[in-house]
Write a protein that holds these residues in place. Structure first.
Motif, PDB file in Angstrom:
ATOM      1  N   ILE A 248       0.878  -1.184   0.000  1.00 13.98           N
ATOM      2  CA  ILE A 248       0.000   0.000   0.000  1.00 13.98           C
ATOM      3  C   ILE A 248       0.905   1.220   0.000  1.00 13.98           C
TER       4      ILE A 248
ATOM      5  N   ARG B 165     -10.442   2.561 -13.268  1.00 14.67           N
ATOM      6  CA  ARG B 165     -10.858   1.880 -12.054  1.00 14.67           C
ATOM      7  C   ARG B 165      -9.759   0.917 -11.578  1.00 14.67           C
ATOM      8  N   PHE B 166      -9.244   0.179 -12.512  1.00 15.13           N
ATOM      9  CA  PHE B 166      -8.369  -0.920 -12.106  1.00 15.13           C
ATOM     10  C   PHE B 166      -7.333  -1.117 -13.187  1.00 15.13           C
TER      11      PHE B 166
ATOM     12  N   ARG C 252      -4.443  -3.740 -14.563  1.00 16.94           N
ATOM     13  CA  ARG C 252      -3.809  -5.042 -14.426  1.00 16.94           C
ATOM     14  C   ARG C 252      -2.718  -5.170 -15.463  1.00 16.94           C
TER      15      ARG C 252
ATOM     16  N   ARG D 207      -0.235  -7.803 -16.976  1.00 20.69           N
ATOM     17  CA  ARG D 207       0.095  -9.229 -17.012  1.00 20.69           C
ATOM     18  C   ARG D 207       1.455  -9.382 -17.663  1.00 20.69           C
TER      19      ARG D 207
ATOM     20  N   GLU E  23       1.348 -11.300 -12.432  1.00 22.59           N
ATOM     21  CA  GLU E  23       0.398 -10.231 -12.772  1.00 22.59           C
ATOM     22  C   GLU E  23       0.388  -9.226 -11.649  1.00 22.59           C
TER      23      GLU E  23
ATOM     24  N   MET F 245      -1.593  -6.110 -10.039  1.00 26.84           N
ATOM     25  CA  MET F 245      -2.910  -5.434 -10.038  1.00 26.84           C
ATOM     26  C   MET F 245      -2.815  -4.176  -9.206  1.00 26.84           C
ATOM     27  N   VAL F 246      -3.201  -3.112  -9.783  1.00 27.75           N
ATOM     28  CA  VAL F 246      -3.049  -1.806  -9.143  1.00 27.75           C
ATOM     29  C   VAL F 246      -4.417  -1.168  -9.020  1.00 27.75           C
ATOM     30  N   HIS F 247      -4.713  -0.774  -7.829  1.00 25.94           N
ATOM     31  CA  HIS F 247      -5.925   0.019  -7.632  1.00 25.94           C
ATOM     32  C   HIS F 247      -5.504   1.384  -7.104  1.00 25.94           C
TER      33      HIS F 247
ATOM     34  N   ASP G  60      -6.033   5.263  -6.058  1.00 26.77           N
ATOM     35  CA  ASP G  60      -6.984   6.206  -5.495  1.00 26.77           C
ATOM     36  C   ASP G  60      -6.296   7.548  -5.358  1.00 26.77           C
TER      37      ASP G  60
ATOM     38  N   PHE H  83      -4.453   6.663  -1.679  1.00 29.56           N
ATOM     39  CA  PHE H  83      -3.603   5.470  -1.539  1.00 29.56           C
ATOM     40  C   PHE H  83      -3.601   4.688  -2.828  1.00 29.56           C
ATOM     41  N   THR H  84      -2.648   3.862  -2.937  1.00 27.00           N
ATOM     42  CA  THR H  84      -2.575   2.934  -4.064  1.00 27.00           C
ATOM     43  C   THR H  84      -2.314   1.535  -3.502  1.00 27.00           C
ATOM     44  N   LEU H  85      -3.142   0.603  -3.932  1.00 25.41           N
ATOM     45  CA  LEU H  85      -2.956  -0.777  -3.478  1.00 25.41           C
ATOM     46  C   LEU H  85      -2.343  -1.576  -4.629  1.00 25.41           C
TER      47      LEU H  85
ATOM     48  N   VAL I  94      -1.048  -5.324  -5.742  1.00 21.29           N
ATOM     49  CA  VAL I  94      -1.010  -6.752  -5.411  1.00 21.29           C
ATOM     50  C   VAL I  94      -0.292  -7.481  -6.546  1.00 21.29           C
TER      51      VAL I  94
ATOM     52  N   GLN J  79       0.517 -11.115  -8.146  1.00 20.15           N
ATOM     53  CA  GLN J  79       0.059 -12.500  -8.068  1.00 20.15           C
ATOM     54  C   GLN J  79       0.697 -13.315  -9.191  1.00 20.15           C
TER      55      GLN J  79
END
Lengths: 138, 872
Positions: free
Chosen positions: A51, A107-108, A110, A112, A117, A119-121, A123, A126-128, A130, A132
């Motif tokens: 995060i 919104r999202f 990804r 790959r 992969e 994945m970024v969300h 805001d 904040f930025t999340l 992940v 995977q």
């Protein structure tokens, strides 16, 4: 991978110095944050969760592993790199989407890649991020 | 009066009583008379008997009796004696047992002495009788029941059993010599002086023992008088055991605990620290919470999507293959090689055979073939070495009639190859041993590639390129012709025709004088070296980089080889007439530290005599760099009965090669002296071979009867899997199109194209069917296992062959030994056989000869024949 949820004892101590109501909320918030992070991190194949706040500093980061599940040697460097690069990319992507259609918004995101992969969300605050490994996930 | 006669006892019985008085003579003073009962009554002796043996009677009585009765009295006999008796009463004894043997039963003691003797005897007898009675009483008591019988030791007289001798032997003291008796006297008064008179006293010897006054001291005898003749001794073997014990003190137990925290990076500012929390930080965590709440569902959805389904999989690629048995209906040629194109040129290739094929790199559909004259040796000799110009035709799929380019050469080009990294360079070897080199860059327009555009008649007018004559009208296409840019010096080249040209891998250089792989300072990825070999057994390495710097303007056309090696044939002498060589895929430029892999310089070489050799182009051994270095050929095996016409390396197993010669093909591994796999003998001769680029187990063989056979080694290894007839005259080399991943047309590699040259000069391009292209599941592993198995079988059969040889050799020795022994036995039958003159086996002949020699010797010995004489 999934590390147990550890409730930092400091919050317990906190209950004394702060007002009771506030302290409870904060401690609850903290533990919920941790719990959510752990839930995300516990998904199959997740190599790491980060995060990043709006200043570009990593606020939370779990142990980042490489694609085989071995923890990366230099954790700080990897996290810093991710925290530097990805929010910039996310904002560029947002700009592109809004350029195409101003009413639209990203919104999202990804990404790959060959190994995994990301994945970024993103805001405002904040930025999340992940990471995977989909092959492990299947 | 009844005469009471005592029972008459036998006189012997009386004497046996052991009585002292055995002599029947009465002692003096004793008279023996016979008294009747009456007499006894009268005299008053009738109570005499065994109970009362002795009685005294007065003398007067007896005399009275005598007087009264006169002559009938029993006493008359001893009347005189009675009268003379000196005592008043006479004793009379009952003589129970007839002691005197005269039948008389009484004795009369007529003297006092005799009487006393009677009395004494009587007393003795009474004592004896009492003793007897006591003994009898004892015996009676003992005989009573319930009492142990004490056996009274009966003293028996000693019977000697011979122990006297033992005792005599052991006695030390004998009576052999008289005992010496010594007596010493001294007057008692003489002991001691006047003052002190010794008092003699006795002292015990024990108090005197070892004191000064001991008189008799013990002394050691010089010689032992006794010695052990036998001793009993015993030993016991006791195992030495010792018991020990140790106590391992366990370590001090201590309680231990570890507690860990997960490693997580947390920004310090987001955690509330112990000092006063600011509202900011609190809000931070609150914001974080809301952010995560918002994000969480979406993120988890994405994660789950990844978990569930991989959107990038290629369904068709992972579709399983059907076996080919059912198919074949839909597409006619789906199971066989389909001929797509065929190229021939009447102008250049009439009556010639294709000698070498190569696909142009970095281009699709461009293939080149060189054709050579096929003349017999006599015709060649007859033509007298007049060289005919040879050509390499470069074809493009778009135009089957006109070649795209023609590379001309002074002589027939037997072998050539495109430079894999620079598609405008072609190296070729000529029939007279020279090596030439074309540069197509001049031919193409700048910026054009070899594969682009059709072969239009653009002709470059740069130096060194000679325009071909326009044979036809302008309407006809003119085929660009290219002359060699560089040609090698005749003296430095091969002596006989060049049979193989191979480019080395990029950035590999070979240095003088020992042929070590050079380190390239700036690796450019360009292939600069190529190697040529020919039937004179030499392998020459040519360097392109130095050559390219030569200036063609100055007519400096000639170039020289950088490094030469000569290949021997291993143990046999002579140079190996190389046909083809194949370098190891490990031939790479040296690593950063200068090391080179061990097998990098090994290569396979095949010869026109059917040998397959593994050689090393780095000169072995010598430090002083002498030219006559060691042997380059490491291993040379006689493989085929005729020339080994082709060799190919497997793209999947870098050390596996296939060689084709005469009527079979063999698979070899680097380092082994025998083939892993040999095919059965095929009816036609084999010309070319190639491994399938995609399937590890498929091998293509071109035969002299015009058939291309596909062998699937896992499926069937005794016959081909598929046979496709290409033409009827015979085939030559075959080569697959193997586009590299860097090429422009790699995407078209789904088509697998096989170029086949035939003996009539036609170049065919075949497409392999899908099932020969697509590898079966786990085919690589199965092929590896197959090769392992075959290798083991080959090793095993070699060993068994050696064993069998040894066994048969020993058997032969035994047989020959037996036959020598049996030869002597057969005399007449052998002679008869000799007379008959039948066709004999050599054994019989041998025996015959031995027999004749034997007979000769025998005859000579007997004197029937003189020594050297003709035999009958």
């Amino acid at each position: 991978f999934s590390s147990p949820v550890v409730v930092v004892s400091r919050t317990a101590r906190r209950t004394e110095s702060l007002g009771p109501r506030r302290a409870r909320v904060s401690s609850v918030a903290m533990s919920e944050v941790e719990a959510t992070l752990q839930r995300i991190n516990g998904h199959k194949g997740v190599l790491g969760t980060i995060i990043v706040n709006e200043d570009g500093e990593a606020v939370r980061a779990t142990t980042v592993c490489d694609k085989n599940g071995v923890p990366v040697a230099d954790q700080n460097a990897v996290v810093k790199q991710m925290a530097d690069l990805l929010p910039a990319l996310a904002s560029m992507a947002r700009n592109m989407v809004r350029d195409l259609d101003p009413s639209n918004d990203l919104r999202f995101l990804r990404i790959r890649s060959k190994d995994h992969e990301i994945m970024v969300h993103a805001d405002t605050e904040f930025t999340l991020i992940v990471i995977q490994n989909p092959a492990a996930a299947e | 009066p009844t005469r009471r006669r005592a029972a008459r006892r036998r006189p012997s019985a009386c004497r046996a009583m052991g009585d002292e008085e055995a002599a029947a003579v009465p002692s003096p003073g004793v008279e023996s008379i016979f008294l009747t009962g009456g007499t006894l009554t009268i005299v008053g002796l009738d109570d005499m008997g065994p109970g009362l043996r002795l009685k005294s009677v007065s003398k007067e009585t007896l005399l009275a009796d005598v007087q009264y009765r006169g002559a009938i009295s029993d006493f008359t006999i001893i009347k005189n004696q009675i009268g003379k008796a000196d005592c008043e009463s006479l004793w009379v004894r009952y003589n129970e047992d007839d002691v005197y043997g005269d039948g008389n039963n009484f004795e009369v003691a007529v003297t006092k002495a005799a009487g006393e003797a009677f009395e004494m005897e009587d007393a003795e007898r009474a004592v004896a009788a009492e003793a007897e009675k006591a003994a009898a009483l004892l015996a009676a008591e003992e005989h009573k029941p319930g009492r142990k019988k004490k056996v009274k030791p009966v003293s028996k007289p000693w019977v000697s059993l011979g122990s006297e001798l033992e005792i005599a032997a052991e006695t030390l003291v004998t009576d052999k010599h008289p005992r010496i008796v010594v007596q010493v006297f001294r007057k008692r008064s003489h002991f001691g002086t006047e003052e002190k008179k010794k008092k003699l006293a006795d002292v015990d010897a024990i108090t005197l023992w070892n004191s000064a006054s001991m008189e008799c001291r013990p002394f050691k005898e010089k010689t032992p008088s006794t010695y052990f003749s036998e001793t009993d001794c015993a030993t016991q073997a006791v195992p030495s055991i010792c018991e020990t014990a140790t106590q391992a003190t366990p370590g001090v137990s201590k309680p231990m605990a570890t507690q860990y925290e997960p490693r997580r990076q947390v920004l310090e500012s987001s955690i509330q620290s112990d000092d006063d929390a600011s509202r900011e930080k609190l809000e931070t965590s609150q914001k974080l919470k809301t952010f995560l709440d918002k994000v969480n569902p979406r993120m988890r959805g994405a994660l789950q999507q990844n978990e569930l389904y991989d959107i990038f999989t290629d369904d068709f690629a992972s579709l399983a293959d059907n076996e080919s048995g059912l198919g074949g209906g839909r597409n006619g040629g789906s199971t066989s090689l389909v001929e797509m194109h065929s190229f021939t040129s009447l102008k250049y290739n009439k009556g010639k055979a294709v000698s070498c094929i190569d696909w142009a790199p970095d281009a699709f559909g461009v293939v080149a073939a060189s054709c050579v004259e096929t003349v017999s040796f006599e015709a060649g000799v007859a033509s007298g070495g007049v060289s005919k110009r040879g050509a390499v035709l470069v074809w493009d799929f778009e135009d089957p009639i006109h070649p795209k380019f023609v590379l001309e050469a002074p002589h027939d080009v037997h072998a050539f190859q495109w430079n894999p990294t620079n598609p405008s360079l072609v190296a070729g070897g000529l029939a007279n041993g020279q090596v030439c080199f074309w540069d197509l860059a001049d031919l193409l327009k700048p910026g054009d590639k070899v594969g682009s555009g059709s072969g239009s008649g653009s002709v470059g007018m740069s130096s060194g390129v000679i325009v071909s004559g326009t044979t036809g009208t302008d309407k006809e296409k003119q085929v660009p012709v290219c002359q060699p840019k560089f040609v090698s010096e005749v003296q430095e080249s091969h002596v006989s025709c060049v049979t193989d040209v191979t480019w080395l891998p990029p950035d590999v250089g070979v240095s003088k004088p020992r042929g070590e792989i050079q380190k390239v300072l700036n690796p450019t990825g360009v292939t600069n070296f190529f190697a040529t070999t020919s039937a004179d057994g030499k392998v020459l390495f040519w360097d392109l980089s130095t050559t390219m710097r030569k200036d063609t303007k100055r007519r400096d056309f000639f170039f020289n080889p950088t490094y030469k090696i000569a290949l021997g044939r291993g143990e046999q002498s002579g140079a190996m007439q190389c046909v083809k060589i194949s370098f190891s895929p490990e031939l790479r430029p040296p690593a950063r530290d200068g090391s080179v892999s061990a097998n990098a310089s090994l290569f396979f070489a095949t010869s026109a005599d059917g040998e397959v050799a593994q050689c090393d182009f780095v000169a072995p051994g010598d430090e002083d760099g002498s030219q006559a270095g060691g042997e380059h050929t490491k291993l040379c095996v006689m493989a085929h009965s005729e020339a080994v016409r082709s060799i190919a390396r497997s793209p999947f197993f870098p050390d596996l090669v296939i060689t084709v010669g005469a009527s079979s093909f063999k698979l070899w591994r680097e380092g082994q002296a025998f083939p892993i796999f040999s095919s059965p003998q095929l009816p036609a001769k084999l010309c070319g071979c190639a491994f399938s680029p995609t399937r590890p187990t498929v091998v293509f063989i071109a035969k002299d009867d015009g058939v291309v056979e596909t062998w699937d080694l896992l499926d069937r290894s005794h016959e081909p899997y598929l046979a496709t007839r290409v033409n009827s005259t015979g085939l030559g080399p075959i080569k697959f199109w193997t586009p590299q991943p860097g090429d422009a047309h790699f995407h078209k590699s789904r088509e697998q194209l096989l170029a086949v040259g035939d003996a009539g000069g036609v170049l065919h391009v075949l497409r392999t069917p899908r099932q020969l292209r697509k590898p079966k599941p786990r085919e690589l592993e199965r092929t590896e296992a197959f090769l392992e198995r075959e290798a083991q079988r080959a090793v095993d059969s070699v060993e068994r062959g050696l064993q069998r040889e040894a066994a048969s050799a020993s058997r032969e020795d035994a047989v020959s030994a037996a036959s020598v022994g049996a030869a002597g036995g057969e005399e007449k039958p052998a002679a008869r056989r000799g007379v008959r003159g039948d066709k004999e086996l050599s054994e019989d002949e041998k025996r015959e000869a031995e027999y004749m020699a034997l007979e000769q010797a025998f005859m000579v010995e007997m004197g029937l024949r003189e020594a050297p004489m003709k035999e009958e």
